[in-house]
Write a protein that holds these residues in place. Structure first.
Motif, PDB file in Angstrom:
ATOM      1  N   LYS A  99      34.066   7.891 -17.957  1.00 12.89           N
ATOM      2  CA  LYS A  99      33.502   6.449 -18.608  1.00 12.89           C
ATOM      3  C   LYS A  99      32.513   6.689 -19.413  1.00 12.89           C
ATOM      4  O   LYS A  99      31.647   6.227 -20.152  1.00 12.89           O
ATOM      5  CB  LYS A  99      34.045   5.296 -17.347  1.00 12.89           C
ATOM      6  CG  LYS A  99      35.537   5.497 -17.340  1.00 12.89           C
ATOM      7  CD  LYS A  99      35.834   4.465 -16.052  1.00 12.89           C
ATOM      8  CE  LYS A  99      37.496   4.698 -15.850  1.00 12.89           C
ATOM      9  NZ  LYS A  99      37.911   4.900 -14.436  1.00 12.89           N
ATOM     10  N   ALA A 144      45.503  10.894 -23.082  1.00 14.56           N
ATOM     11  CA  ALA A 144      45.858  10.182 -23.325  1.00 14.56           C
ATOM     12  C   ALA A 144      45.751   8.884 -22.180  1.00 14.56           C
ATOM     13  O   ALA A 144      44.965   7.925 -22.965  1.00 14.56           O
ATOM     14  CB  ALA A 144      47.266  10.148 -24.248  1.00 14.56           C
ATOM     15  N   ASP A 145      46.089   9.164 -21.321  1.00 11.54           N
ATOM     16  CA  ASP A 145      46.172   8.304 -19.980  1.00 11.54           C
ATOM     17  C   ASP A 145      45.037   7.421 -19.918  1.00 11.54           C
ATOM     18  O   ASP A 145      44.962   6.524 -19.572  1.00 11.54           O
ATOM     19  CB  ASP A 145      46.617   8.727 -19.039  1.00 11.54           C
ATOM     20  CG  ASP A 145      47.969   8.674 -19.054  1.00 11.54           C
ATOM     21  OD1 ASP A 145      48.671   8.046 -19.682  1.00 11.54           O
ATOM     22  OD2 ASP A 145      49.198   8.680 -17.697  1.00 11.54           O
ATOM     23  N   SER A 148      43.080   5.823 -22.198  1.00  6.43           N
ATOM     24  CA  SER A 148      43.501   4.945 -23.432  1.00  6.43           C
ATOM     25  C   SER A 148      44.345   4.770 -24.539  1.00  6.43           C
ATOM     26  O   SER A 148      44.002   4.282 -25.163  1.00  6.43           O
ATOM     27  CB  SER A 148      43.345   3.629 -22.697  1.00  6.43           C
ATOM     28  OG  SER A 148      43.402   3.616 -21.624  1.00  6.43           O
ATOM     29  N   ILE A 149      44.504   6.213 -25.402  1.00  8.40           N
ATOM     30  CA  ILE A 149      44.636   6.692 -26.541  1.00  8.40           C
ATOM     31  C   ILE A 149      45.621   7.059 -27.139  1.00  8.40           C
ATOM     32  O   ILE A 149      46.302   7.782 -25.644  1.00  8.40           O
ATOM     33  CB  ILE A 149      43.757   6.868 -27.729  1.00  8.40           C
ATOM     34  CG1 ILE A 149      42.554   8.741 -26.516  1.00  8.40           C
ATOM     35  CG2 ILE A 149      41.858   6.263 -27.927  1.00  8.40           C
ATOM     36  CD1 ILE A 149      41.563   9.187 -27.436  1.00  8.40           C
TER      37      ILE A 149
END
Lengths: 170, 277
Positions: A99, A144-145, A148-149
């Motif tokens: 993040k 990806a998880d 979130s892409i």
């Protein structure tokens, strides 16, 4: 038999003197903040190289590539081990990495060595992906998880990033 | 499929860096066997990674090398003893516990039956032993080939290495003991191209704690310090200081830390470097 062993030792000593520094550098780029564990991993890596040398297949790549992957895998295994996690308790959780962006974590001190230095040149959204995949050992699906892409995007971006990396390495 | 696009897809980099998936790897390896251009491109990337990694090499903690050699020194010869972890089977033949037989024909029958059982038992044992023997021979051969391959691979690696640093010949100097230390022996491997000096200690007696061995290169009659070392039981390869020239090497005993010039009466062993062209 003795001479044979001696020659083996000589060959192996040669191998160590030539490659240990380069492999240690990659280990320390993954295990960024614990010199003792990094040197444990280096030791483990060379013992594994010695034990697994018969499985090295020349048609699949250069020796260094093989050793580099052993070093990377061992470092990532260490990163995920209980012992390492415990030693990290007082520090930032690794989740913050995704993040907050890579450069704000504890790795700053090693950002200027090795491949990480080359990574600096990439676009941030590309760099984070390579960081997670290569230095943290996450699969494309996991990334990806986490971010979130779509999986396809992760794949393409990593491939593109690696192609740029190739240009910088030339 | 278009090979050029494939090469430019980033697959090479993913593969080399260990980021390709299982099926991507399998496909890549299959195509490599087919297209030499692909192998050449892979090799090129591998070389640039290797060069960059070597450029970025970090100094390693010195004790690591010693620990590694201790670990492999102990584990190396164990490969043969681990041949078969399952112990040989022991077949006990049950004694027939039938009550004492009746005399006459009964007795004869009993003996005949016992003989047949015994015979069958022995034949069975014989085949068992033979089978086991074959298994062991096969396993042994397998291990031998494995050992030879490991040896070959290692030699090939050294070969590959020598090519990379462009070093065609390493001079091996056999150091023999002097009168004061007839049993001392060591080998010096001197790579005249890169000036690297490696020392393999074969037999050097243990010294008191305040003393160390010191290696010297004799250059035009003058001794030059190549570093100090301790005698250890483990056979170790020591990287000593580099030297561009040397007509001979000598080992002396000096106080711990070494001396600026050799104590010649404490010379332990010496060997001439045969000059390479």
């Amino acid at each position: 038999m003795l001479a044979l062993k001696e020659r083996n030792n000589q060959a192996f000593g040669f191998l160590y003197d030539n490659y240990a520094g380069a492999l240690y550098s990659i280990i320390k780029q993954i295990i960024t903040d614990n010199n003792e564990l990094a040197s444990d991993v280096l030791q483990e890596v060379f013992i594994n190289i010695w034990r697994k040398i018969e499985t090295y297949d020349q048609t699949k790549g250069r020796l260094f590539t093989w050793m580099l992957n052993i070093a990377r895998n061992a470092s990532i295994d260490m990163l995920r081990s209980k012992g390492y996690q415990n030693s990290q308790k007082n520090q930032e959780l690794p989740d913050n990495v995704y993040k907050g962006g890579v450069s704000q974590t504890t790795q700053q001190n090693v950002d200027n060595i090795g491949l990480k230095k080359v990574l600096e040149k990439l676009k941030p959204e590309h760099r984070v992906l390579v960081e997670l995949a290569y230095f943290k050992g996450f699969t494309h699906e996991e990334i990806a998880d986490m971010m979130s892409i779509p999986l396809g995007t992760v794949k393409t971006r990593i491939r593109n990033a690696l192609l740029q990396l190739r240009e910088y390495l030339k | 499929m278009n090979l050029k696009d494939y090469i430019e897809s980033g697959i090479i980099e993913s593969y080399v860096m260990g980021l390709a998936t299982g099926s991507e790897r399998a496909e890549f390896e299959r195509l490599c066997a087919q297209y030499p251009e692909l192998v050449a491109a892979r090799r090129k990337f591998e070389e640039s990674i290797e060069a960059s990694a070597k450029e970025q090499a970090l100094p390693t903690p010195p004790e690591v090398k010693v620990k590694i050699f201790e670990a492999i020194g102990k584990s190396a010869p164990s490969s043969l003893s681990s041949t078969s972890s399952n112990p040989p089977k022991i077949h006990t033949m049950e004694n027939s516990k039938s009550p004492a037989p009746a005399r006459g024909l009964g007795m004869l029958r009993f003996v005949a039956a016992a003989a047949v059982i015994l015979l069958i038992g022995m034949v069975w044992l014989y085949f068992q032993a033979k089978q086991q023997n074959q298994d062991l021979t096969k396993e042994n051969d397998g291990l031998k080939t494995q050992r030879d391959t490991a040896q070959n691979i290692l030699n090939r690696i050294v070969q590959e290495q020598k090519q990379t640093i462009g070093d065609p010949n390493t001079t091996v100097v056999n150091m023999v003991g002097t009168k004061s230390a007839p049993k001392s022996s060591a080998n010096v491997y001197w790579d005249s191209a890169s000036s690297s000096v490696y020392l393999v200690v074969k037999n050097m007696p243990q010294l008191p704690n305040d003393q160390q061995y010191q290696l010297w290169a004799l250059i035009d009659g003058k001794p030059n310090d190549l570093g100090v070392f301790d005698a250890t039981n483990e056979k170790l390869i020591l990287k000593m200081k580099n030297t561009k020239k040397a007509q001979a090497f000598a080992i002396t005993i000096e106080k711990r830390g070494g001396a600026p010039s050799p104590t010649l009466e404490k010379m332990q062993s010496m060997g001439k470097a045969t000059q390479t062209q």
